[in-house]
Motif scaffolding. Structure first.
Motif, mmCIF file in Angstrom:
data_model
loop_
_atom_site.group_PDB
_atom_site.id
_atom_site.type_symbol
_atom_site.label_atom_id
_atom_site.label_comp_id
_atom_site.label_asym_id
_atom_site.label_seq_id
_atom_site.Cartn_x
_atom_site.Cartn_y
_atom_site.Cartn_z
ATOM 1 N N LEU B 47 0.855 -1.190 0.000
ATOM 2 C CA LEU B 47 0.000 0.000 0.000
ATOM 3 C C LEU B 47 0.889 1.237 0.000
ATOM 4 N N ASP B 48 0.503 2.217 -0.763
ATOM 5 C CA ASP B 48 1.187 3.503 -0.777
ATOM 6 C C ASP B 48 0.618 4.330 0.376
ATOM 7 N N ALA B 49 1.448 4.568 1.391
ATOM 8 C CA ALA B 49 0.976 5.311 2.570
ATOM 9 C C ALA B 49 1.717 6.640 2.676
ATOM 10 N N GLY B 50 1.700 7.419 1.616
ATOM 11 C CA GLY B 50 2.347 8.731 1.639
ATOM 12 C C GLY B 50 3.856 8.621 1.616
ATOM 13 N N ASP B 51 4.494 8.968 2.740
ATOM 14 C CA ASP B 51 5.956 8.873 2.811
ATOM 15 C C ASP B 51 6.430 7.441 3.027
ATOM 16 N N ASP B 52 5.502 6.569 3.341
ATOM 17 C CA ASP B 52 5.858 5.175 3.669
ATOM 18 C C ASP B 52 5.204 4.198 2.689
ATOM 19 N N TYR B 53 5.713 2.986 2.751
ATOM 20 C CA TYR B 53 5.013 1.852 2.153
ATOM 21 C C TYR B 53 4.519 0.986 3.302
ATOM 22 N N VAL B 72 7.540 0.796 6.093
ATOM 23 C CA VAL B 72 8.899 1.273 5.817
ATOM 24 C C VAL B 72 8.860 2.616 5.085
ATOM 25 N N LYS B 73 9.876 3.430 5.352
ATOM 26 C CA LYS B 73 10.007 4.706 4.623
ATOM 27 C C LYS B 73 10.285 4.402 3.158
ATOM 28 N N LYS B 74 9.722 5.225 2.281
ATOM 29 C CA LYS B 74 9.988 5.027 0.854
ATOM 30 C C LYS B 74 11.481 5.150 0.583
ATOM 31 N N GLY B 75 11.994 4.300 -0.238
ATOM 32 C CA GLY B 75 13.422 4.300 -0.565
ATOM 33 C C GLY B 75 14.221 3.322 0.268
ATOM 34 N N THR B 76 13.638 2.836 1.363
ATOM 35 C CA THR B 76 14.355 1.875 2.205
ATOM 36 C C THR B 76 14.378 0.507 1.525
ATOM 37 N N PRO B 77 15.564 -0.088 1.368
ATOM 38 C CA PRO B 77 15.596 -1.430 0.753
ATOM 39 C C PRO B 77 14.861 -2.455 1.624
ATOM 40 N N VAL B 78 14.098 -3.294 0.972
ATOM 41 C CA VAL B 78 13.342 -4.352 1.657
ATOM 42 C C VAL B 78 13.920 -5.693 1.203
ATOM 43 N N PRO B 79 14.336 -6.536 2.140
ATOM 44 C CA PRO B 79 14.891 -7.829 1.721
ATOM 45 C C PRO B 79 13.824 -8.735 1.123
ATOM 46 N N SER B 80 14.200 -9.435 0.065
ATOM 47 C CA SER B 80 13.268 -10.385 -0.543
ATOM 48 C C SER B 80 13.065 -11.579 0.377
ATOM 49 N N MET B 125 1.277 2.253 -9.674
ATOM 50 C CA MET B 125 0.347 2.082 -8.560
ATOM 51 C C MET B 125 0.514 3.126 -7.464
ATOM 52 N N LEU B 126 1.531 3.976 -7.590
ATOM 53 C CA LEU B 126 1.678 5.021 -6.573
ATOM 54 C C LEU B 126 0.550 6.039 -6.716
ATOM 55 N N LYS B 127 0.118 6.585 -5.585
ATOM 56 C CA LYS B 127 -1.037 7.485 -5.591
ATOM 57 C C LYS B 127 -0.770 8.765 -6.385
ATOM 58 N N ARG B 128 0.458 9.290 -6.246
ATOM 59 C CA ARG B 128 0.727 10.589 -6.875
ATOM 60 C C ARG B 128 1.276 10.453 -8.277
ATOM 61 N N GLN B 129 1.343 9.256 -8.772
ATOM 62 C CA GLN B 129 1.949 9.045 -10.079
ATOM 63 C C GLN B 129 1.140 8.003 -10.822
ATOM 64 N N SER B 130 0.224 8.474 -11.627
ATOM 65 C CA SER B 130 -0.646 7.528 -12.315
ATOM 66 C C SER B 130 -0.307 7.481 -13.792
#
Lengths: 359, 134
Positions: B47-53, B72-80, B125-130
């Protein structure tokens, strides 16, 4: 000396009515690796689901797949009903079972026909599809449409089935069962079909669970998981035992689908027999608010929706995980070790629906 | 404590049952534990939660569902998690492409070309970028 080559299987192939590609690495004629490629016809339904009114989305999700459209709508409506605290009338819950099981039967007939066609058994293919036509006629008679029947609604169903039409369904089921008996006998006992499916594309129970398999792929490996046992709609009252087979091969998956046709026949008959009187829908009030998940059993397996809403007319998030999307990784695991000539049948054995996958 | 926002009918928003929120640093260990318990991986949701995912990882044990939730903050790497549940590779590629979540070490990484093509929309799928907003 073995010669290693990489060849594309699909996106256009006679056994694939819809586009998906498997990039196959072969050692002579033996598959050693398969990498799936999707995305040829992706439609962005999840994004569209955030832009449309939550009520309009019922018609949107029905169009994800023409073969199990009613069950997509059912999964969506159940989720919205949870978010809006709507209690569906008992008659509507039974009608939902009737239409869902008719959909399961027509989907399995479609697949059994395609399997026969893949072997060049054209007469058998036509036998299954002629039987399927009777099911499509039932949809037309009860819903006014043959493919996307649009009878599921938030709060219940849009149409009732009259006593005359209930009797018509029961009469048709007698003929359908007779034809099914003959056709299934060939599919399960013909020497050629057995030679092409027994021991092909084996998936063990452990692999099936680890790889997230669903539906007949999971149950064909002996794992008794069926979302209908959760009791949604009227399944709880009707009772259901998952159909399982132990071998985990293409034949076992075929047998599960054939046996599930009989299970659906039984469920439709029992649902008609016990169909309660009363309303077919309640009018939902307010708007959905919060987050929830909804899960139903499509013909191809578990369908999973995640829905997020903030009390406005549009959903904040609509996530859709279809059964074929879940069954692609198991397919990738089934192929290594098989002969190139078996790839089409093994691929077909997961009953791939790319329309669902490319939601 | 802020008051729970009320639904039109006075009912609080519905929440997903059986969700546990975990730290990103604990995610892999928790998924490994789920694997060892024999849970089936159902899918993941972003889910796109503004500054976070917000990421949900959905698991099933028979008929029961359980969910891990990470913010997580956007841009933070998430391990697979595909090293633990190989079947997660498809949904992780999808999330990476459609939301732009930097998921690292996916066992089969399509490098942004599972669903999207060169010259097509990015992170649609980002809210601000369609895809149709440009």
């Amino acid at each position: 000396m073995a010669r290693r080559t990489t060849i594309p299987f699909g996106p256009q192939h006679p056994v694939l009515p819809e586009p998906i590609q498997l990039k196959l690495t072969l050692d002579n004629e033996t598959v050693v690796e398969a990498i799936p490629h999707i995305g040829y016809v992706h439609r962005g339904v999840e994004k569209a689901g955030e832009r449309m009114d939550f009520g309009q989305n019922v018609f949107l999700v029905e169009r994800i797949c023409g073969i199990c459209s009613f069950i997509h709508a059912l999964c969506y409506c159940q989720g919205i009903e949870k978010l809006m605290d709507v209690e569906v009338p008992p008659r509507a819950r039974y009608l939902r079972v009737i239409w869902s099981e008719l959909h399961r039967m027509q989907s399995h007939h479609l697949w059994l026909g395609l399997l026969a066609d893949a072997f060049g058994y054209e007469s058998l293919f036509m036998q299954f599809w002629r039987n399927r036509e009777r099911l499509m006629d039932i949809f037309e008679r009860t819903a006014g449409s043959r493919v996307i029947i649009s009878t599921c609604a938030i709060g219940g169903v849009r149409r009732d089935i009259s006593p005359e039409n209930l009797q018509y369904i029961l009469d048709e089921l007698v003929v359908i069962q007779k034809t099914l008996d003959d056709a299934v006998d060939v599919v399960l006992n013909d020497r050629t079909i057995r030679a092409r499916t027994v021991g092909k594309g084996v998936l063990t129970a452990k692999q099936a669970l680890e790889l997230g398999a669903v539906g007949p792929v999971l149950r064909g490996s002996g794992v008794a998981v069926d979302a209908r046992t959760e009791g949604f709609a009227a399944y709880g009252e009707l009772g259901i035992e998952p159909v399982t087979e132990e071998a985990g091969d293409s034949y076992a998956r075929t047998k599960v689908r054939a046996r599930e046709c009989y299970q659906s026949l039984d469920l439709v008959r029992r649902a008609i027999e016990r169909l309660p009187d009363g309303d077919i829908a309640v009018r939902p009030r307010g708007r959905p608010d919060g987050r929830t998940v909804s899960r139903v059993e499509q013909p191809r397996g578990e369908l999973f929706y995640f829905m997020g809403a903030d009390g406005s007319a549009r959903l904040d998030r609509l996530r859709i995980r279809t059964p074929t999307f879940a069954n692609v990784p198991p397919l990738v695991a089934m192929l290594p070790g098989c002969e190139m000539a078996d790839v089409p049948v093994i691929t077909l054995s997961i009953d791939p629906c790319i329309s669902c996958t490319e939601r | 404590m802020p008051e729970t926002p009320k639904h039109e009918g006075g009912r609080p928003p519905v929440q997903v049952d059986n969700v546990e929120t975990v730290l990103l640093t604990d995610l892999t260990a928790r998924v490994q534990a789920a694997h060892e318990q024999g849970l089936r991986f159902v899918t993941a949701t972003c889910l796109d939660a503004g500054d976070d995912y917000e990421l949900y990882y959905h698991f099933a044990h028979g008929a029961a569902l359980s969910h891990l939730h990470v913010r997580v903050k956007k841009g933070t790497p998430v391990p697979s998690i595909s090293g633990i549940y190989m079947c997660a590779f498809l949904v992780e590629n999808e999330i990476k492409e459609l939301f732009g979540v930097p998921i690292t070490d996916i066992v089969i990484d399509y490098k942004g070309h599972l669903l999207l093509t060169d010259g097509g929309p990015t992170t649609p799928m980002l809210k601000r970028q369609s895809p149709t907003s440009s």
